[in-house]
Motif scaffolding. Sequence first.
Motif, short mmCIF file in Angstrom:
data_model
loop_
_atom_site.label_atom_id
_atom_site.label_comp_id
_atom_site.label_asym_id
_atom_site.label_seq_id
_atom_site.Cartn_x
_atom_site.Cartn_y
_atom_site.Cartn_z
N ALA A 71 0.83 -1.20 0.00
CA ALA A 71 0.00 0.00 0.00
C ALA A 71 0.86 1.25 0.00
O ALA A 71 0.53 2.25 -0.66
N GLN A 72 1.97 1.22 0.72
CA GLN A 72 2.87 2.37 0.75
C GLN A 72 3.39 2.69 -0.64
O GLN A 72 3.41 3.85 -1.07
N LEU A 73 3.83 1.68 -1.36
CA LEU A 73 4.42 1.91 -2.69
C LEU A 73 3.38 2.32 -3.72
O LEU A 73 3.70 2.95 -4.73
N ALA A 74 2.11 1.98 -3.47
CA ALA A 74 1.04 2.35 -4.41
C ALA A 74 0.38 3.67 -4.05
O ALA A 74 -0.42 4.20 -4.83
N ALA A 75 0.72 4.23 -2.89
CA ALA A 75 0.04 5.44 -2.40
C ALA A 75 0.42 6.67 -3.21
O ALA A 75 1.51 6.75 -3.79
N GLN A 76 -0.50 7.63 -3.23
CA GLN A 76 -0.26 8.92 -3.87
C GLN A 76 -0.10 9.99 -2.79
O GLN A 76 -0.86 10.01 -1.82
N PRO A 77 0.85 10.89 -2.93
CA PRO A 77 1.07 11.92 -1.90
C PRO A 77 -0.04 12.96 -1.88
O PRO A 77 -0.72 13.18 -2.88
N PHE A 78 -0.22 13.59 -0.72
CA PHE A 78 -1.15 14.71 -0.58
C PHE A 78 -0.50 15.75 0.31
O PHE A 78 0.45 15.48 1.04
N ALA A 79 -1.02 16.97 0.23
CA ALA A 79 -0.44 18.08 0.99
C ALA A 79 -0.90 18.01 2.44
O ALA A 79 -2.06 17.72 2.72
#
Length: 248
Positions: free
Chosen positions: A112-120
Amino acid sequence: MQHIFIINPTAGKVDASVALIPQIHAAASRAGLRPTIEVTRRAGQARDLAAQYAAGGEEVYLYACGGDGTLNEILQGTVGHPNAAIGCVPCGSGNDYVRNFGTQAQFLDLDAQLAAQPFAADVIRTPQGCGIDIYAAGIDAQVANGIPKWRRVPFCGGTTAYTLSILEAVCSTFRHRLRITADDRQLEDTFMMLAVCNGQQYGGGYCAAPHASMTDGLLDVVLLRPVPRLKLPGLLGSLQKRGAPFGG
């Protein structure tokens, strides 16, 4: 895009790198990625590594594998670099940051970490640097600062160290005259605690600001007036066990 895992082997009770490194390689292989793994050997190295990778200009995901201190170091090294995103793999003793978004188990899911998208997310900017969770002063900070000392005593585990640190703080001076200025408001009085909260929890589960959010652009300022010494251990204990909000 680079995926950099920075592991603090001294965070928590065991060296997380032993189990974590093969897990990182396995998850990265499933995702078709080639990660870089750095294991720190000294205080401040996580900050220096983060700054080095962020300064390269390439889009980079930096994963803080440790406790809240490791996360803070990486934050210090990446602030001001829009090409850098920070993830958190909680391996420390407190792991308060991840409590704002989910459970420790969810953040230990490397797929899940590697597939996650960043957010502000918001950060707290101070003359000493930036922080992402809570800045505190007073009795709670005294208790938190005392716990590592007591943990070094043989057979003094987490609960015992916590109890001894409370007793030590109760015997100290915990009344402070403060002048608080926020926007156009000013307050001056005697308090035993001040917490400036971007997140909700700190100190391994203290819920200081249950309504705080890291994405609303606001800081929750929590003040607690002095209480009788005999009531203090019960107050701090219930705060940790039940997550009751501070008042006063």
